[in-house]
Design a protein around this motif. Structure first.
Motif, PDB file in Angstrom:
ATOM      1  N   ILE A 114      -4.849  -2.408  10.455  1.00 56.50           N
ATOM      2  CA  ILE A 114      -4.963  -3.758   9.901  1.00 56.50           C
ATOM      3  C   ILE A 114      -5.897  -3.741   8.696  1.00 56.50           C
ATOM      4  O   ILE A 114      -5.570  -4.259   7.634  1.00 56.50           O
ATOM      5  N   SER A 115      -7.055  -3.126   8.859  1.00 51.92           N
ATOM      6  CA  SER A 115      -8.012  -3.104   7.754  1.00 51.92           C
ATOM      7  C   SER A 115      -7.460  -2.348   6.550  1.00 51.92           C
ATOM      8  O   SER A 115      -7.740  -2.692   5.408  1.00 51.92           O
ATOM      9  N   GLN A 116      -6.687  -1.318   6.810  1.00 53.87           N
ATOM     10  CA  GLN A 116      -6.114  -0.552   5.705  1.00 53.87           C
ATOM     11  C   GLN A 116      -4.924  -1.274   5.087  1.00 53.87           C
ATOM     12  O   GLN A 116      -4.356  -0.815   4.105  1.00 53.87           O
ATOM     13  N   ARG A 117      -4.550  -2.399   5.695  1.00 54.03           N
ATOM     14  CA  ARG A 117      -3.432  -3.195   5.175  1.00 54.03           C
ATOM     15  C   ARG A 117      -2.175  -2.343   4.995  1.00 54.03           C
ATOM     16  O   ARG A 117      -1.505  -2.415   3.959  1.00 54.03           O
ATOM     17  N   ALA A 150      -3.307  -8.838  17.384  1.00 50.98           N
ATOM     18  CA  ALA A 150      -3.825  -9.132  16.044  1.00 50.98           C
ATOM     19  C   ALA A 150      -2.876  -8.581  14.980  1.00 50.98           C
ATOM     20  O   ALA A 150      -2.622  -9.213  13.952  1.00 50.98           O
ATOM     21  N   VAL A 161       1.665   2.699   2.506  1.00 48.69           N
ATOM     22  CA  VAL A 161       1.155   3.480   3.626  1.00 48.69           C
ATOM     23  C   VAL A 161       1.732   2.878   4.905  1.00 48.69           C
ATOM     24  O   VAL A 161       1.768   1.649   5.051  1.00 48.69           O
ATOM     25  N   ASP A 191     -11.218 -13.592  14.077  1.00 53.09           N
ATOM     26  CA  ASP A 191     -10.642 -12.254  14.200  1.00 53.09           C
ATOM     27  C   ASP A 191     -10.551 -11.594  12.820  1.00 53.09           C
ATOM     28  O   ASP A 191      -9.510 -11.107  12.391  1.00 53.09           O
ATOM     29  N   HIS A 243     -10.711  -9.043   9.963  1.00 56.57           N
ATOM     30  CA  HIS A 243     -10.606  -7.596   9.734  1.00 56.57           C
ATOM     31  C   HIS A 243     -10.831  -7.364   8.248  1.00 56.57           C
ATOM     32  O   HIS A 243      -9.953  -7.681   7.440  1.00 56.57           O
ATOM     33  N   PRO A 244     -11.983  -6.844   7.855  1.00 55.77           N
ATOM     34  CA  PRO A 244     -12.263  -6.702   6.420  1.00 55.77           C
ATOM     35  C   PRO A 244     -11.182  -5.871   5.723  1.00 55.77           C
ATOM     36  O   PRO A 244     -10.655  -4.926   6.282  1.00 55.77           O
ATOM     37  N   TYR A 275      -7.448   2.552  16.310  1.00 55.32           N
ATOM     38  CA  TYR A 275      -6.527   2.863  15.213  1.00 55.32           C
ATOM     39  C   TYR A 275      -5.726   1.643  14.779  1.00 55.32           C
ATOM     40  O   TYR A 275      -5.451   1.468  13.598  1.00 55.32           O
ATOM     41  N   ASP A 312      -6.767  -1.409  14.787  1.00 61.35           N
ATOM     42  CA  ASP A 312      -7.681  -2.179  13.931  1.00 61.35           C
ATOM     43  C   ASP A 312      -7.785  -1.537  12.551  1.00 61.35           C
ATOM     44  O   ASP A 312      -7.842  -2.217  11.528  1.00 61.35           O
ATOM     45  N   THR A 313      -7.824  -0.221  12.538  1.00 65.40           N
ATOM     46  CA  THR A 313      -7.879   0.493  11.262  1.00 65.40           C
ATOM     47  C   THR A 313      -6.625   0.218  10.436  1.00 65.40           C
ATOM     48  O   THR A 313      -6.713  -0.010   9.227  1.00 65.40           O
ATOM     49  N   THR A 334       0.812  -1.208   0.000  1.00 70.85           N
ATOM     50  CA  THR A 334       0.000   0.000   0.000  1.00 70.85           C
ATOM     51  C   THR A 334       0.850   1.263   0.000  1.00 70.85           C
ATOM     52  O   THR A 334       0.340   2.341  -0.289  1.00 70.85           O
ATOM     53  N   ALA A 358      -9.963  -3.138   3.784  1.00 68.16           N
ATOM     54  CA  ALA A 358     -10.531  -1.827   3.460  1.00 68.16           C
ATOM     55  C   ALA A 358     -10.342  -1.472   1.992  1.00 68.16           C
ATOM     56  O   ALA A 358     -11.160  -0.768   1.399  1.00 68.16           O
ATOM     57  N   GLN A 359      -9.270  -1.979   1.386  1.00 62.77           N
ATOM     58  CA  GLN A 359      -9.009  -1.685  -0.031  1.00 62.77           C
ATOM     59  C   GLN A 359     -10.113  -2.287  -0.898  1.00 62.77           C
ATOM     60  O   GLN A 359     -10.655  -1.644  -1.791  1.00 62.77           O
ATOM     61  N   ALA A 380       0.099 -10.882  14.968  1.00 60.97           N
ATOM     62  CA  ALA A 380      -0.257 -12.214  14.458  1.00 60.97           C
ATOM     63  C   ALA A 380      -0.316 -12.194  12.931  1.00 60.97           C
ATOM     64  O   ALA A 380      -0.036 -13.193  12.280  1.00 60.97           O
ATOM     65  N   ARG A 381      -0.666 -11.047  12.366  1.00 62.74           N
ATOM     66  CA  ARG A 381      -0.701 -10.926  10.908  1.00 62.74           C
ATOM     67  C   ARG A 381       0.672 -10.638  10.324  1.00 62.74           C
ATOM     68  O   ARG A 381       0.806 -10.392   9.127  1.00 62.74           O
ATOM     69  N   GLU A 382       1.666 -10.619  11.189  1.00 58.44           N
ATOM     70  CA  GLU A 382       3.035 -10.368  10.750  1.00 58.44           C
ATOM     71  C   GLU A 382       3.166  -9.032  10.029  1.00 58.44           C
ATOM     72  O   GLU A 382       3.930  -8.909   9.065  1.00 58.44           O
TER      73      GLU A 382
END
Lengths: 341, 341
Positions: free
Chosen positions: A116-119, A137, A65, B48, B50-51, A111, A113-114, A63, B53-54, A140-142
């Motif tokens: 993570i969702s924003q990848r 979390a 970002v 767990d 996390h959708p 934030y 969580d955000t 991303t 977002a992209q 855990a997603r590395e």
DNA sequence: CTGAAAGCGCTTACAG
DNA sequence: CTGAAAGCGCTTACAG
């Protein structure tokens, strides 16, 4: 949406190539002919094409970002830290998603969580607490993560922190030399590593230099200015009040200063004052404030550098920056007659 | 990526429904059975989830991200403004992508282009310049945009600004009443609307209240602290130096203060000083600083409120906030003997 | 209330 | 060096 948005297909059509070729040109893939390059670039420019970052990220799992989690952007230390990190990231082609936890665990998790969702490609965080589920979390997603200023016990990620110990030791020694024996310590929240470390350093140094270890002289603040003024108020109301105050960060020092001013006390004469964090204008106060200084610019820059190493598959080591006392007039002696015992 | 990332399909499989139903449940679509809701929510929680977002943004053309362009996050006024805007946005379910222009047109455009590529739902910007191509690209795409603090002539978007005129007028009147006739004005950059407006207000008020309009008394700074110290230095070196300084923002006032301190001048006695922007600790200086105050919390909050209206299809009107003089000791008379003529 | 299918705008093996 | 095709992970008419 009245004006249809321009896609890479429009660029490809205008340039007379396939979307694949247009994509290669625009992402700098060398497997393109000079002729294609020329025409695609011309078309993109003419159409003012701005590639859809979402689509790109969805496909490429990058991303560009990074998430930057600060505990309180109004704290000038963190404003400077954010600025330093953001400028470093920008120079490396990353934009920064700033999360402001506002010294609040719920907002911090919101934030994270955000992020993570924003990848996001990585996270630089000044965390608080003991490792929430959101933080776990993230790991855990590395998702590459670097701690800055603060750390969390038991979570092993690279970090850039300050060795508060040396600066605090110097400060306590200095206060002892000035004849102080009762010092009020306005501590940071014990849910932060800096809050704990600085208190531990203070307690040890106080013992070593013969400063009172009376627990009543410790006030627990929250790193925000209000708690600094409450803390000063409380400490001055003790039956045996301190003759100097040491605040564990700059907003609490500002709060303490406001209380001292309201009470008409002369800083550096009636009451010594030392702050952790050197802020530009602290030297402009009258009297100028004695501070424990550390290098915020380096901290932000190095944090992003470590993160980029991590993103690129490296295994960077943590960095510890030094702190040191800068003596100015606010820590003048409370009572020069009292000799060290 | 060793650990495969969890998608909505995994959630759907575990819940025993289709991805469509899972999606409906997770986005709060009412067309779902209680039974599905229960099982999807349980599955999402257990995994767990996390959708992404992209992906969501790509499909739904909503990102729930707003871009916030600040001119300099280290300036406490903008740090507070960013904080206020960010907290308001967060409460409304939007996260904030912070761009820090660093008072630099190139960085400003870099971030505006990023906002376009990120397909932010809207932008709150404190812009500088005359409307760059990036800014025009933003507006051409009909991305909802609100200006905050600053505006750009000829670009018609809703804005939240301060009416500097009243506060500056009060400041000049106050200085005149104190007997000052030569005042040094440290102006903001003329590429910003606030720089221009405040200078215009100052020039008019100076004329009205009989303060010298000698152009040598105007120094053009850049809203950053260094230019404030340079400006003070320059103004004090004039053959006929001023007896008071008025700085068009707080960092320049801090810079001026540093110069005055270095020269050993007593603020409020040897030299009056007034700053535009009220910063918490300005009242803690000795002497406390006379300031022109405006409501930064309201400015950030209202900017985001206007933006949300715009995003929801409304046509909000611009808001102008008042400014007012807060008299403290730094603007004490230079020479109380001099009567008004 | 639910599912199958299409599609958002890119990038990337794959084959040539 | 290039293009056709598949697919990233969601959401949303459409039909039932």
């Amino acid at each position: 949406m009245t004006t249809r948005t321009i896609t890479i297909k429009d660029v490809a059509d205008m340039a007379g190539v396939s979307p694949a070729t247009a994509s290669r040109v625009l992402s700098g893939n060398p497997a393109t002919s000079p002729e294609s390059r020329k025409r695609v670039i011309a078309a993109a420019s003419q159409l003012d094409f701005h590639p859809n970052a979402q689509a790109r990220a969805l496909r490429s799992t990058r991303t560009n970002v990074i998430g930057l989690l600060m505990s309180d952007v109004r704290n000038p230390f963190f404003a400077d830290l954010a600025h330093s990190a953001e400028q470093t990231a920008l120079a490396e082609g990353f934009v920064t998603l700033l999360g402001n936890a506002n010294e609040n665990a719920v907002q911090q998790d919101r934030y994270l969580d955000t992020f993570i969702s924003q990848r996001v490609d990585g996270v630089v965080a000044a965390p608080e607490g003991m490792g929430s589920s959101s933080l776990r979390a993230l790991l855990a997603r590395e998702i590459p993560t670097v701690f800055v200023d603060r750390t969390i016990d038991g979570i092993d990620v690279p970090s850039v922190t300050t060795d508060s110990d040396n600066g605090i030791r110097q400060a306590v020694e200095h206060l002892a030399q000035q004849g102080h024996t009762r010092v009020g310590y306005i501590a940071g929240p014990q849910a932060t590593s800096t809050g704990r470390d600085r208190l531990r350093s203070y307690a040890k140094a106080a013992q070593d230099y013969g400063i009172s270890t009376d627990p009543a002289l410790i006030y627990f603040g929250d790193f925000q200015s209000r708690s600094g003024s409450d803390g000063a108020h409380h400490l001055l109301s003790l039956s045996q009040p301190p003759t100097a105050l040491l605040a564990a960060d700059s907003p609490m020092a500002v709060g303490a200063l406001a209380t001292l001013n309201r009470k008409g006390m002369r800083i550096g004469r009636d009451m010594g004052l030392i702050a952790f964090d050197d802020i530009e204008w602290f030297s402009l106060l009258d009297p100028p404030l004695t501070v424990i200084s550390h290098d915020v610019e380096a901290m932000g820059r190095i944090a992003v550098e470590l993160l980029l190493e991590l993103i690129n598959g490296g295994q960077p080591s943590s960095v510890v920056l030094p702190s040191e006392l800068i003596i100015r007039a606010s820590s003048g002696t409370a009572d020069p007659v009292v000799a060290r015992t």
